[in-house]
Design a protein around this motif. Sequence first.
Motif, short mmCIF file in Angstrom:
data_model
loop_
_atom_site.label_atom_id
_atom_site.label_comp_id
_atom_site.label_asym_id
_atom_site.label_seq_id
_atom_site.Cartn_x
_atom_site.Cartn_y
_atom_site.Cartn_z
N TYR A 108 0.69 -1.32 0.22
CA TYR A 108 0.19 -0.14 -0.05
C TYR A 108 0.88 1.35 -0.13
O TYR A 108 0.71 2.01 -0.88
N GLY A 112 1.94 0.99 -3.62
CA GLY A 112 0.82 1.83 -4.13
C GLY A 112 1.26 3.18 -4.86
O GLY A 112 1.10 3.56 -5.78
N TRP A 253 -3.17 -2.36 -7.80
CA TRP A 253 -4.79 -2.31 -7.40
C TRP A 253 -4.81 -1.18 -6.21
O TRP A 253 -5.57 -0.39 -6.32
N LEU A 254 -3.91 -1.18 -5.01
CA LEU A 254 -4.10 -0.46 -4.18
C LEU A 254 -3.73 1.23 -4.57
O LEU A 254 -4.34 2.10 -4.06
N HIS A 259 -6.17 5.23 -2.31
CA HIS A 259 -5.02 5.47 -1.82
C HIS A 259 -4.69 7.26 -2.06
O HIS A 259 -5.58 7.48 -3.00
#
Length: 380
Positions: A108, A112, A253-254, A259
């Motif tokens: 993340y 991310g 994805w994150l 985010h």
Amino acid sequence: MPPLVETANKPPTVPAPHPDYRYPLFLGQWKRSIPYLDDGFAHETMDEPHLKRKQTILHDHPEIEKLYGTDIRTLYVTVAITITQLTLAYYFGRVSKDPLWLFFLVAYFVGGTLSSMLGVVIHEACHCLIMPTKIHNRYVGLLANVTLPVPIAQSFRRYHIEHHTWQGVKGMDPDLPLEWEKKMIQGSTPTKLLWILIYPVMYVVRGAIQQQERNLTPSKWELINLGFTIVTDLIVQRTCGWIGLGYLLLSLWLGYSLHPGAAHFIQEHYTFKDGQETYSYYGVLNFPLMNIGYHNEHHDFQKVPWSRLPQLKTLAHEYYDSLAYHTSWVMVHWHFIFQPTLGPQSRVVRTYNEFKQGRSLLGAMRAWHKQNDMIEPFVK
């Protein structure tokens, strides 16, 4: 005999009205579309504002053209991010015995963020703001796609240029939410949260649906991108294992959903104020995210690379400081999710004919500026 007098016509000292009533900021008179009160998007009867605001700003600040160009440092950033992500993929896939929660935290906060930065690189490449030639920018886009396990670089280039060309035009702007997004999600907090969580999928679905509706086929470079990504994914899987490839997928994805860096998808064109359809973000996260928040500046001047957008804002501060803007991406997501007056329908649209009618005023605008330049010395 009467005295000799000057008979030449003097220019008028009172300027004529501007051909576009929205001058000088080019803000419309439309009202925001409110979920549960309005059925569709807000409606504007003029063209998008950016080309005309660009001409207006250039008239006052011709020195802005000196900011046009490329920035090779974006390539160096791309190489550094790619090496970092591949190293982390190998670590988690072949070395790590860390707990699952640490895997998710790194995916993340680190993965991310780096994936969001690669999205900015792909954006710069599609505008040819990294290398001097189009094909070399395409290569940089493919490089940025190495650690994004989905083939997005070349498709994004295609649809993003269409977004700039046809901003807000129904059936032609691929950035507009689909009809079912408006009807199903509306202003509900749970459905908006889910919608943001699946936003990476929606970005692909919109492009695919528009492609089908307009009988378009994948371009040569999109097919190259597909083959390139299949090969790089196989290499990553063989080298880093399924967990390593999974780390890259989770990072993507994150980084593109809930985010802070992904809030720019909402910040850019979702209407938080009547009459204004594009918004900038001025906050600390512009530093790692390569100034992607300077969205009004970018739409007005697409030839200015990310590193010079703050300088552009400074030069034309009387324009950009007069527009509504955001200072927190976290609060952009917060307000969008929890305020029932905001939803996927919080956009503004126009028809193709309205767009063309608005564009037809460009010649009259140039004549208006020329006339005002003649009047200005007499007014002073």
